[in-house]
Design a protein around this motif. Sequence first.
Motif, PDB file in Angstrom:
ATOM      1  N   TYR A 193       0.836  -1.209   0.000  1.00 46.47           N
ATOM      2  CA  TYR A 193       0.000   0.000   0.000  1.00 46.47           C
ATOM      3  C   TYR A 193       0.867   1.254   0.000  1.00 46.47           C
ATOM      4  O   TYR A 193       0.618   2.211  -0.745  1.00 46.47           O
ATOM      5  CB  TYR A 193      -0.930  -0.036   1.210  1.00 46.47           C
ATOM      6  N   ASN A 194       1.915   1.247   0.829  1.00 43.62           N
ATOM      7  CA  ASN A 194       2.833   2.384   0.873  1.00 43.62           C
ATOM      8  C   ASN A 194       3.488   2.615  -0.487  1.00 43.62           C
ATOM      9  O   ASN A 194       3.582   3.756  -0.963  1.00 43.62           O
ATOM     10  CB  ASN A 194       3.910   2.153   1.938  1.00 43.62           C
ATOM     11  N   LEU A 195       3.946   1.550  -1.109  1.00 47.29           N
ATOM     12  CA  LEU A 195       4.631   1.677  -2.400  1.00 47.29           C
ATOM     13  C   LEU A 195       3.705   2.216  -3.476  1.00 47.29           C
ATOM     14  O   LEU A 195       4.076   3.098  -4.265  1.00 47.29           O
ATOM     15  CB  LEU A 195       5.200   0.318  -2.821  1.00 47.29           C
ATOM     16  N   ILE A 196       2.472   1.707  -3.519  1.00 46.00           N
ATOM     17  CA  ILE A 196       1.501   2.176  -4.515  1.00 46.00           C
ATOM     18  C   ILE A 196       1.208   3.655  -4.312  1.00 46.00           C
ATOM     19  O   ILE A 196       1.154   4.438  -5.270  1.00 46.00           O
ATOM     20  CB  ILE A 196       0.208   1.339  -4.436  1.00 46.00           C
ATOM     21  N   TYR A 197       1.026   4.064  -3.047  1.00 47.92           N
ATOM     22  CA  TYR A 197       0.754   5.478  -2.741  1.00 47.92           C
ATOM     23  C   TYR A 197       1.926   6.358  -3.167  1.00 47.92           C
ATOM     24  O   TYR A 197       1.733   7.410  -3.799  1.00 47.92           O
ATOM     25  CB  TYR A 197       0.485   5.638  -1.246  1.00 47.92           C
ATOM     26  N   THR A 201       1.831   9.161  -6.046  1.00 45.65           N
ATOM     27  CA  THR A 201       1.951  10.548  -5.586  1.00 45.65           C
ATOM     28  C   THR A 201       3.195  11.238  -6.125  1.00 45.65           C
ATOM     29  O   THR A 201       3.155  12.436  -6.445  1.00 45.65           O
ATOM     30  CB  THR A 201       1.969  10.591  -4.051  1.00 45.65           C
ATOM     31  N   ASN A 202       4.298  10.497  -6.248  1.00 49.05           N
ATOM     32  CA  ASN A 202       5.579  11.142  -6.525  1.00 49.05           C
ATOM     33  C   ASN A 202       6.230  10.756  -7.855  1.00 49.05           C
ATOM     34  O   ASN A 202       7.047  11.510  -8.371  1.00 49.05           O
ATOM     35  CB  ASN A 202       6.564  10.816  -5.392  1.00 49.05           C
ATOM     36  N   LEU A 203       5.891   9.590  -8.401  1.00 47.04           N
ATOM     37  CA  LEU A 203       6.608   9.122  -9.582  1.00 47.04           C
ATOM     38  C   LEU A 203       5.735   9.061 -10.826  1.00 47.04           C
ATOM     39  O   LEU A 203       6.068   9.616 -11.872  1.00 47.04           O
ATOM     40  CB  LEU A 203       7.217   7.738  -9.292  1.00 47.04           C
ATOM     41  N   TRP A 204       4.611   8.376 -10.735  1.00 48.85           N
ATOM     42  CA  TRP A 204       3.741   8.184 -11.902  1.00 48.85           C
ATOM     43  C   TRP A 204       2.298   8.219 -11.432  1.00 48.85           C
ATOM     44  O   TRP A 204       1.794   7.270 -10.849  1.00 48.85           O
ATOM     45  CB  TRP A 204       4.068   6.845 -12.583  1.00 48.85           C
ATOM     46  N   HIS A 205       1.644   9.347 -11.680  1.00 46.80           N
ATOM     47  CA  HIS A 205       0.261   9.513 -11.209  1.00 46.80           C
ATOM     48  C   HIS A 205      -0.681   8.778 -12.162  1.00 46.80           C
ATOM     49  O   HIS A 205      -0.973   9.246 -13.260  1.00 46.80           O
ATOM     50  CB  HIS A 205      -0.108  10.988 -11.142  1.00 46.80           C
ATOM     51  N   PHE A 206      -1.129   7.624 -11.739  1.00 44.99           N
ATOM     52  CA  PHE A 206      -1.970   6.793 -12.599  1.00 44.99           C
ATOM     53  C   PHE A 206      -3.407   6.681 -12.113  1.00 44.99           C
ATOM     54  O   PHE A 206      -4.239   6.064 -12.773  1.00 44.99           O
ATOM     55  CB  PHE A 206      -1.378   5.388 -12.718  1.00 44.99           C
ATOM     56  N   SER A 207      -3.737   7.273 -10.944  1.00 43.98           N
ATOM     57  CA  SER A 207      -5.109   7.164 -10.437  1.00 43.98           C
ATOM     58  C   SER A 207      -5.452   8.330  -9.521  1.00 43.98           C
ATOM     59  O   SER A 207      -4.613   8.815  -8.761  1.00 43.98           O
ATOM     60  CB  SER A 207      -5.273   5.849  -9.664  1.00 43.98           C
ATOM     61  N   ASP A 208      -6.716   8.765  -9.617  1.00 41.89           N
ATOM     62  CA  ASP A 208      -7.244   9.791  -8.706  1.00 41.89           C
ATOM     63  C   ASP A 208      -8.123   9.181  -7.623  1.00 41.89           C
ATOM     64  O   ASP A 208      -8.806   9.898  -6.888  1.00 41.89           O
ATOM     65  CB  ASP A 208      -8.073  10.817  -9.489  1.00 41.89           C
ATOM     66  N   SER A 209      -8.114   7.873  -7.514  1.00 39.50           N
ATOM     67  CA  SER A 209      -8.931   7.199  -6.504  1.00 39.50           C
ATOM     68  C   SER A 209      -8.553   7.668  -5.105  1.00 39.50           C
ATOM     69  O   SER A 209      -7.362   7.824  -4.788  1.00 39.50           O
ATOM     70  CB  SER A 209      -8.736   5.677  -6.602  1.00 39.50           C
ATOM     71  N   ILE A 210      -9.557   7.893  -4.267  1.00 46.87           N
ATOM     72  CA  ILE A 210      -9.280   8.345  -2.900  1.00 46.87           C
ATOM     73  C   ILE A 210      -8.560   7.277  -2.084  1.00 46.87           C
ATOM     74  O   ILE A 210      -7.997   7.575  -1.034  1.00 46.87           O
ATOM     75  CB  ILE A 210     -10.582   8.745  -2.177  1.00 46.87           C
ATOM     76  N   ILE A 211      -8.537   6.053  -2.578  1.00 39.48           N
ATOM     77  CA  ILE A 211      -7.848   4.980  -1.866  1.00 39.48           C
ATOM     78  C   ILE A 211      -6.340   5.179  -1.891  1.00 39.48           C
ATOM     79  O   ILE A 211      -5.642   4.843  -0.939  1.00 39.48           O
ATOM     80  CB  ILE A 211      -8.213   3.608  -2.470  1.00 39.48           C
ATOM     81  N   ILE A 212      -5.826   5.756  -2.972  1.00 41.30           N
ATOM     82  CA  ILE A 212      -4.382   5.935  -3.099  1.00 41.30           C
ATOM     83  C   ILE A 212      -4.001   7.375  -3.422  1.00 41.30           C
ATOM     84  O   ILE A 212      -2.854   7.652  -3.791  1.00 41.30           O
ATOM     85  CB  ILE A 212      -3.796   5.002  -4.182  1.00 41.30           C
ATOM     86  N   ASN A 213      -4.931   8.307  -3.245  1.00 40.26           N
ATOM     87  CA  ASN A 213      -4.649   9.694  -3.608  1.00 40.26           C
ATOM     88  C   ASN A 213      -5.374  10.645  -2.657  1.00 40.26           C
ATOM     89  O   ASN A 213      -6.512  10.404  -2.275  1.00 40.26           O
ATOM     90  CB  ASN A 213      -5.100   9.956  -5.052  1.00 40.26           C
ATOM     91  N   GLY A 214      -4.703  11.712  -2.249  1.00 47.67           N
ATOM     92  CA  GLY A 214      -5.341  12.735  -1.443  1.00 47.67           C
ATOM     93  C   GLY A 214      -5.279  12.476   0.048  1.00 47.67           C
ATOM     94  O   GLY A 214      -4.595  11.569   0.529  1.00 47.67           O
ATOM     95  N   ASN A 215      -6.025  13.295   0.786  1.00 49.80           N
ATOM     96  CA  ASN A 215      -5.970  13.256   2.248  1.00 49.80           C
ATOM     97  C   ASN A 215      -6.456  11.937   2.829  1.00 49.80           C
ATOM     98  O   ASN A 215      -5.898  11.450   3.822  1.00 49.80           O
ATOM     99  CB  ASN A 215      -6.803  14.403   2.840  1.00 49.80           C
ATOM    100  N   ALA A 216      -7.499  11.352   2.240  1.00 48.19           N
ATOM    101  CA  ALA A 216      -8.031  10.097   2.776  1.00 48.19           C
ATOM    102  C   ALA A 216      -6.963   9.012   2.740  1.00 48.19           C
ATOM    103  O   ALA A 216      -6.780   8.268   3.715  1.00 48.19           O
ATOM    104  CB  ALA A 216      -9.260   9.656   1.990  1.00 48.19           C
ATOM    105  N   ALA A 217      -6.232   8.925   1.634  1.00 48.16           N
ATOM    106  CA  ALA A 217      -5.165   7.930   1.518  1.00 48.16           C
ATOM    107  C   ALA A 217      -4.017   8.262   2.470  1.00 48.16           C
ATOM    108  O   ALA A 217      -3.441   7.365   3.102  1.00 48.16           O
ATOM    109  CB  ALA A 217      -4.654   7.867   0.084  1.00 48.16           C
ATOM    110  N   PHE A 218      -3.672   9.527   2.585  1.00 50.42           N
ATOM    111  CA  PHE A 218      -2.562   9.958   3.444  1.00 50.42           C
ATOM    112  C   PHE A 218      -2.811   9.548   4.899  1.00 50.42           C
ATOM    113  O   PHE A 218      -1.947   8.940   5.547  1.00 50.42           O
ATOM    114  CB  PHE A 218      -2.396  11.473   3.340  1.00 50.42           C
ATOM    115  N   TYR A 219      -3.997   9.841   5.404  1.00 50.36           N
ATOM    116  CA  TYR A 219      -4.281   9.524   6.806  1.00 50.36           C
ATOM    117  C   TYR A 219      -4.579   8.038   7.002  1.00 50.36           C
ATOM    118  O   TYR A 219      -4.339   7.498   8.082  1.00 50.36           O
ATOM    119  CB  TYR A 219      -5.414  10.405   7.322  1.00 50.36           C
ATOM    120  N   SER A 220      -5.070   7.386   5.959  1.00 45.30           N
ATOM    121  CA  SER A 220      -5.214   5.930   6.047  1.00 45.30           C
ATOM    122  C   SER A 220      -3.850   5.274   6.227  1.00 45.30           C
ATOM    123  O   SER A 220      -3.700   4.300   6.980  1.00 45.30           O
ATOM    124  CB  SER A 220      -5.888   5.385   4.777  1.00 45.30           C
TER     125      SER A 220
END
Length: 366
Positions: A193-197, A201-220
Amino acid sequence: MSTELYHTHPRFRNNFDFLRLFTAVYVVMLHSYGLTGQLDNEPLRSWGSTTFNFSFVRLSLFFCISGYLVMQSAMRSTGLGDFAWRRLLRIQPLLIVVTLVSIFIIGPLFSSLDIATYFKQLQTWTHLRNIFPPTGIQYNLPGVFQANSVETSVNGSLWTLVIEERLYIACMIIFFAGSTGKRKAYIFLAIAYNLIYIINTNLWHFSDSIIINGNAAFYSLMFVNAGLLFHLNIDFQSHKKIIWLPLLLLLTLAAAHFKNCFFLLIFIVPCLVMEIAFSRSFLNRTARFGDFSYGIFLFSFPVQQSVISLTNGNITPIPLFAITILITLPLAVLSWHFLEKKMLSLKHRPWFKKIPPPSTSSEPRH
């Protein structure tokens, strides 16, 4: 509680209760400024930045503490039913009470609609979905707090429970889908999960899903990585705080300062929170008379909205904070002693094997 038990009980050898109470009270202060339209004037907020501010601190504490303690609960649970029962007993009883109070007391008192019309609205009854946040939260009731200029939600604090209880469900799947390898499965999935996030976030932005993008993913990930620290069996109690606390604090400030390093906070902050949580001090005794943090958290927002409505919005943050604490704290005390504590005493059902509590901290609480 006897003096001997008081000094030896695991929960009085850490700061988890203090941090939960601090977080709950800070929520009240933060919302006192936010709900009066003066969030930019909140004193502590001015010390931070748009991303690293005291809302960030509050949420980081919330999710790190929850992640670590929920992992303890999962590992001591005898099965899916045991784990789910423990979580439901902690979260749902008071949430049910607050939801019913919102619908049947706050609603009729503060709605611009007459009572008959109010209870005929479908939105009044769909508010019951708040009893189980993983399905999503309904923030408004028909005509309620509509004159409040900044926010019309009845309880805007509940959004964190949506993320938290969805993480509980994820834990159930990880820990109870199979009978062996729970710890290894969690560690593997947490790293993945950490690697995908990080990649997204930093290398190849391939999804805008809240599961791996944004504040929800960050605090998860704060939640997940705090749980990872538990599974790695790190002995935070034995660390030299005079070295580790300043070091982790400096790393936190450095990572927050450099935009490209901000993602490192998902690793650094859980370590910092655990170092603080396992420090020995007089603050270890915070919950000697009860754990009032969850009650403060759930009751405060509706109380603040009610006060703002009654004063026609003519109230400033500090008086709003003081009035809210004066009303909310007694409610939280009553809630703990007459509801929450009694519900938690039911956590060991006859069909579940009773397992002794761990030696590191207390039963997970909000």
